[in-house]
Design a protein around this motif. Structure first.
Motif, PDB file in Angstrom:
ATOM      1  N   HIS A 222      40.086 -30.227 -29.176  1.00 21.33           N
ATOM      2  CA  HIS A 222      39.884 -29.980 -30.455  1.00 21.33           C
ATOM      3  C   HIS A 222      38.604 -28.868 -30.668  1.00 21.33           C
ATOM      4  CE1 HIS A 222      36.405 -32.691 -30.013  1.00 21.33           C
ATOM      5  NE2 HIS A 222      37.364 -33.747 -29.980  1.00 21.33           N
TER       6      HIS A 222
ATOM      7  N   TYR B 281      43.871 -42.472 -42.559  1.00 19.31           N
ATOM      8  CA  TYR B 281      43.216 -41.128 -42.341  1.00 19.31           C
ATOM      9  C   TYR B 281      44.165 -39.875 -42.448  1.00 19.31           C
ATOM     10  CZ  TYR B 281      39.207 -44.420 -41.040  1.00 19.31           C
ATOM     11  OH  TYR B 281      38.477 -45.235 -41.257  1.00 19.31           O
ATOM     12  N   HIS B 282      43.768 -38.811 -42.831  1.00 20.96           N
ATOM     13  CA  HIS B 282      44.678 -37.619 -42.908  1.00 20.96           C
ATOM     14  C   HIS B 282      44.118 -36.430 -42.247  1.00 20.96           C
ATOM     15  CE1 HIS B 282      47.135 -40.017 -45.822  1.00 20.96           C
ATOM     16  NE2 HIS B 282      45.914 -40.458 -46.322  1.00 20.96           N
ATOM     17  N   TYR B 283      45.057 -35.564 -41.548  1.00 15.46           N
ATOM     18  CA  TYR B 283      44.441 -34.282 -40.817  1.00 15.46           C
ATOM     19  C   TYR B 283      44.136 -33.377 -41.830  1.00 15.46           C
ATOM     20  CZ  TYR B 283      46.424 -36.179 -36.468  1.00 15.46           C
ATOM     21  OH  TYR B 283      46.538 -37.052 -35.187  1.00 15.46           O
TER      22      TYR B 283
ATOM     23  N   GLU C  76      44.890 -30.294 -42.010  1.00 11.73           N
ATOM     24  CA  GLU C  76      45.948 -29.420 -42.514  1.00 11.73           C
ATOM     25  C   GLU C  76      46.945 -29.967 -43.505  1.00 11.73           C
ATOM     26  OE1 GLU C  76      47.150 -30.855 -38.189  1.00 11.73           O
ATOM     27  OE2 GLU C  76      45.078 -30.528 -39.396  1.00 11.73           O
ATOM     28  N   ASP C  77      46.780 -31.366 -43.543  1.00 12.56           N
ATOM     29  CA  ASP C  77      47.542 -31.960 -44.676  1.00 12.56           C
ATOM     30  C   ASP C  77      46.672 -32.394 -46.051  1.00 12.56           C
ATOM     31  OD1 ASP C  77      49.497 -32.331 -42.734  1.00 12.56           O
ATOM     32  OD2 ASP C  77      48.824 -34.200 -41.988  1.00 12.56           O
TER      33      ASP C  77
ATOM     34  N   LYS D 261      39.832 -38.228 -32.957  1.00 13.39           N
ATOM     35  CA  LYS D 261      41.353 -38.626 -32.990  1.00 13.39           C
ATOM     36  C   LYS D 261      41.472 -39.896 -33.943  1.00 13.39           C
ATOM     37  CE  LYS D 261      42.743 -38.526 -28.900  1.00 13.39           C
ATOM     38  NZ  LYS D 261      43.616 -38.461 -27.684  1.00 13.39           N
TER      39      LYS D 261
ATOM     40  N   ASN E 253      41.203 -38.743 -37.421  1.00 11.20           N
ATOM     41  CA  ASN E 253      41.970 -37.844 -37.579  1.00 11.20           C
ATOM     42  C   ASN E 253      41.195 -36.470 -38.502  1.00 11.20           C
ATOM     43  OD1 ASN E 253      44.326 -39.214 -36.836  1.00 11.20           O
ATOM     44  ND2 ASN E 253      45.147 -39.592 -38.760  1.00 11.20           N
ATOM     45  N   ASN E 254      40.220 -36.464 -38.063  1.00 10.65           N
ATOM     46  CA  ASN E 254      39.274 -35.357 -38.773  1.00 10.65           C
ATOM     47  C   ASN E 254      39.101 -34.145 -37.567  1.00 10.65           C
ATOM     48  OD1 ASN E 254      37.344 -36.810 -37.100  1.00 10.65           O
ATOM     49  ND2 ASN E 254      35.619 -36.025 -38.422  1.00 10.65           N
TER      50      ASN E 254
ATOM     51  N   VAL F 217      40.449 -30.573 -35.798  1.00 11.70           N
ATOM     52  CA  VAL F 217      41.123 -29.488 -36.086  1.00 11.70           C
ATOM     53  C   VAL F 217      41.727 -28.787 -34.630  1.00 11.70           C
ATOM     54  CG1 VAL F 217      40.902 -27.090 -36.723  1.00 11.70           C
ATOM     55  CG2 VAL F 217      39.424 -28.791 -38.051  1.00 11.70           C
ATOM     56  N   ASP F 218      42.910 -28.748 -34.567  1.00  6.97           N
ATOM     57  CA  ASP F 218      43.508 -28.136 -33.440  1.00  6.97           C
ATOM     58  C   ASP F 218      43.470 -26.734 -33.476  1.00  6.97           C
ATOM     59  OD1 ASP F 218      45.524 -27.402 -31.710  1.00  6.97           O
ATOM     60  OD2 ASP F 218      46.890 -28.933 -32.203  1.00  6.97           O
TER      61      ASP F 218
ATOM     62  N   ASN G 276      46.098 -24.210 -34.230  1.00  6.99           N
ATOM     63  CA  ASN G 276      46.537 -23.891 -35.478  1.00  6.99           C
ATOM     64  C   ASN G 276      45.480 -22.856 -36.096  1.00  6.99           C
ATOM     65  OD1 ASN G 276      48.597 -26.029 -35.750  1.00  6.99           O
ATOM     66  ND2 ASN G 276      46.999 -27.507 -36.577  1.00  6.99           N
TER      67      ASN G 276
END
Length: 847
Positions: free
Chosen positions: A48, A591-593, A595-596, A622, A625-626, A628-629, A632
């Motif tokens: 990340h 939890y949400h990424y 990008e979503d 992880k 889920n916060n 950033v890949d 991307n």
């Protein structure tokens, strides 16, 4: 190209570097070397932006030093053994090896597009047989040299997973995976004798001048040198005396009880004939094994009924208690309790109704007897019941005088002890480096022969039942004794993963050698000149590495100069990001990424419109889920944008919050630089009077950027490059001057944005690669300022400023100042009473 397209630019230059083998390090005695290393990652699955920042910091240093003429070693590997791989295998019915190597492939695929100047030819994982086989050879050499021992020890035992747990794997008294109540159990374990080096490891910290002071302090506290008194309490009625060690013998006149560890020999002896003692010891065995855990746990005790005599008054008898907060492996496993001056003892005495006697009080003011009085040792106190010495003393003086009395009267001696314990390396798990010894009924514990190394982990293991699969693998476990040839069994414990990371830096100097290191390579490449990593590794990893380097030097695997392996250390801040969460039907967070999630003026929501709760920025994790890949970001903006942003937003030792708006702003600036380079490449303006001003600004920028890189203030270097971009875009200088300035700016940006730098260099028609070009040097003559800007104050209020030649005389400066329109308005027709010119500083006008 008509627009800035990193997706085309970046792969082209990465291929150019690969084709030229620009970053492949080869030992070259004719050139000075520089070894840059970032703490290598665990292959958890994906990297990340925290990883990107860490490796970008090291990459700036590596590229800069290469441009400075150094032969740079900048390698990458993976810290690949450990419990997470076994847990993943259990959860997926897979294999730790497959999971680990699959993750390594994924992470390498993420890292390579970022353009780091890494020598990928040296890459290894600590789970490679070639690596851990050499680690086994090191172990055997260290065993022979006396750095390794085997003995009984109290450990954290998970009765469900049937394995020893590290302290950090015990959460609220339970196993981190099984959730079972952890027990204290005595097992025979292998240890590295790091405690023998306590004094040396402590003293050497003073020489690590390029390490953060906070890291040196943390290590010093962990080693924990203390000077105290060791003496024995005589038992009433006979029996072996109870020996104690205390760092506060000045409180001896406040003794209330003697406490012993549940693992103390006396407690064990009593348990053999007293069921209540045995039951209490069993209850204590369910607790933690560390001082930190016991400090916060409920204090529990058992009155043995035994009494001991106070050394200063034989008629004064103290009860002996077994106490759950006393560790057997520190001091003597026994203490005297002074509740008046120790918070832990105060809690214990209050619970069990034991006496609380104050021996000293504040030098001034009243004593609060509702709590323990624990002043700093440097504080002066008023003694009520001194062991020895004057009534007014500091704690340090009181300790010294108490030790002096004990030694002069022969009932105790001053002793120096260390908090640092030996390093237990045995782990009852499969996915680790096998310990290369054999257990023979006839010969005992026998080291494996080096010619039989590596002892390779078997692949055909099962995780369908708890415990260590190696214990159940007869064709691997059963073997012949290397000494007598009779039937024997292998050691099924594997090594703590801290072992794997305690010498990897040395292996990078010769990663394919059939010995742990090669003398010539280690002599040339070591030490690590710049080490970069997180503060979370400030104690154990760095301390164990320092021990290992010393042991490797003693066994001939490292030169003497490398006993301290890291010349300079930098601990970077974290990359943070907001946490986005909703709730499930039971109210638990989901939890949400990033990008979503769509973030707007009205708040945050999922793409289907569901409202999202935003939690302020936290470390990328992880589990939340916060994260950033990086792929991307590369897809959207390019690798250089990611690098530029994580380097520019704040000093590298501080945290940086990743935001989409910040990434967009960084991308816009880099696109502007690309467009400016294109304009300048086609410029044909003749030289003119603005050339000199541009050159002066350029050389000031060279000096400032260089200073920023040298001092790890990369954000200030980037701020200077922002400013020079503005200067260059507005300059009316001729084409030759602007092309020189643009090419030089490409060189200055190359450590941070290497792909864009190469593209700009190429656009301007320069030969070769920026990555192989020498760093620009600032011309001292162009750094001299010919003019100076002076603020003008009228009656103390700033009204204007003027730029004048540095050597202009005061009368002319005064004349110029009074001619300024803003000054004339402020004076409103009146003549000034006084004008004070401070050369090079300011003009003060008094009306």
């Amino acid at each position: 190209m008509t627009r800035f397209t990193p997706s085309e630019i970046e792969p082209r230059w990465q291929k150019a570097w690969d084709d030229a083998q620009t970053f492949v390090a080869t030992r070259d005695e004719s050139r000075p070397k520089y070894y840059v290393l970032e703490m290598f990652p665990y292959p958890s699955g994906r990297i990340h932006m925290g990883h990107v920042r860490n490796y970008s910091l090291g990459d700036v240093v590596a590229r800069y030093k290469r441009a400075r003429g150094f032969n740079v070693l900048h390698p990458m590997g993976f810290d690949a053994f450990g419990m997470p791989a076994e847990n993943a295998a259990m959860n997926s019915n897979g294999h730790p090896k497959d999971w680990t190597y699959g993750n390594i492939d994924t992470m390498v695929a993420q890292m390579k597009p970022l353009g780091f100047s890494l020598d990928w030819t040296r890459m290894f994982a600590t789970c490679d047989v070639e690596y851990y086989g050499q680690q086994q050879a090191l172990f055997l050499d260290m065993l022979e040299a006396g750095f390794v021992t085997r003995r009984n020890a109290t450990v954290n035992w998970d009765p469900v997973d049937m394995t020893v747990l590290a302290n950090e794997q015990v959460i609220d008294g339970k196993g981190w995976r099984s959730g079972a109540e952890v027990e204290r159990r005595e097992l025979t374990q292998w240890f590295f004798k790091i405690s023998d080096m306590s004094e040396e490891l402590l003293e050497a910290l003073d020489g690590l001048e390029d390490w953060p002071e906070k890291v040196r302090l943390m290590q010093s506290n962990w080693i924990g040198k203390s000077r105290g008194l060791q003496f024995a309490f005589e038992r009433v009625g006979g029996g072996d005396p109870v020996t104690v060690y205390t760092t506060r013998p000045d409180t001896l006149m406040g003794a209330s009880f003697v406490g012993i560890s549940p693992d103390h020999p006396l407690a064990r002896e009593l348990a053999e004939s007293d069921a209540q003692v045995a039951a209490f010891r069993a209850e204590c065995a369910k607790g933690g094994t560390t001082a930190e855990e016991l400090e916060t746990a409920e204090k529990k005790g058992f009155d043995t009924g035994l009494k001991v005599k106070h050394p200063l008054d034989p008629s004064w008898e103290l009860p002996v208690w077994i106490a759950n907060f006393i560790l057997m492996d520190y001091g003597t496993g026994a203490i005297f309790g002074c509740p008046a001056h120790d918070e832990r003892d105060y809690e214990f005495a209050t619970k069990y109704g034991l006496p609380i006697t104050y021996t000293f009080a504040p030098a001034e003011g009243a004593l609060d007897e509702s709590a323990a009085y624990t002043p700093a040792k440097s504080e002066t106190v008023r003694f009520i019941k001194p062991v020895a010495g004057d009534e007014m003393q500091s704690g340090e003086a009181g300790v010294a005088t108490a030790i002096a009395r004990a030694e002069s009267e022969g009932w105790g001696e001053g002793v120096t002890k260390f908090r640092l314990r030996d390093w237990g390396l045995s782990r009852q798990r499969y996915w680790g480096c096998p310990i290369p010894v054999v257990h023979c009924d006839a010969c005992g514990v026998v080291p494996e022969k080096k010619e039989n190394l590596p002892i390779e982990l078997p692949y055909d293991v099962s995780f369908d039942v708890p415990g260590n699969p190696l214990d159940r693998h007869p064709t691997w476990r059963d073997c012949d004794c290397p000494k007598c040839g009779s039937a024997a069994k292998r050691e099924t414990d594997t090594m703590d993963t801290f072992v794997d990371s305690s010498w990897y830096f040395a292996r990078f100097t010769a990663p394919r050698a059939d010995t742990p290191t090669v003398a010539a390579d280690a002599e040339y490449w070591m030490n690590v000149d710049q080490y970069v990593g997180g503060i979370e590794h400030a104690i154990l990893h760095l301390l164990y590495s320092r021990f290992f380097a010393r042991a490797m030097a003693a066994t001939g695997h490292l030169p003497e100069k490398s006993k301290e392996p890291f010349n300079a250390l930098f601990t970077q801040g974290m990359v943070t990001h907001a946490i986005y969460q909703t709730r499930d039907e039971n109210g638990r967070p989901v939890y949400h990424y990033p990008e979503d999630v769509v973030v707007g003026e009205g708040g945050a929501a999922l793409k289907d419109g569901t409202a999202v709760e935003v939690i302020p920025s936290a470390k990328m994790s992880k589990s939340k889920n916060n994260v950033v890949d990086p792929l991307n970001i590369i897809e959207s903006y390019g690798a250089d944008t990611a690098r530029w942003f994580v380097l520019s937003d704040s000093p590298p030792e501080r945290d940086v919050e990743w935001t989409a708006s910040g990434a967009e702003a960084a991308n816009r600036h880099l696109a502007r630089v690309w467009r400016l380079a294109g304009e300048i490449a086609g410029d044909e303006t003749a030289a003119n009077g603005e050339d000199e001003a541009l050159m002066k600004a350029l050389h000031r920028t060279i000096a400032d950027v260089t200073e920023g890189v040298e001092s790890f203030a990369f954000n200030t270097s980037i701020a200077r490059l922002y400013a020079f971009t503005n200067t260059l875009s507005k300059s009316g200088a001729g084409a030759a001057a602007k092309k020189e300035a643009m090419a030089t700016m490409a060189q200055l940006m190359a450590p941070m944005t290497p792909h864009l730098a190469e593209e700009v260099w190429h656009m301007l028609g320069r030969e070769g690669l920026v990555a192989e070009a020498a760093w620009p040097e600032a011309d001292p003559a162009l750094l001299v300022e010919d003019t100076v800007t002076l603020p003008i104050q009228v009656n103390g209020k700033r009204r204007a400023e003027i730029s004048v030649p540095k050597d202009m005389d005061k009368a002319e400066v005064e004349k110029r100042a009074l001619a300024e329109e803003a000054v004339i308005r402020a004076l409103d027709g009146a003549a000034p009473k006084k004008v004070i010119v401070v050369p090079g500083r300011i003009v003060n006008v008094v009306a």
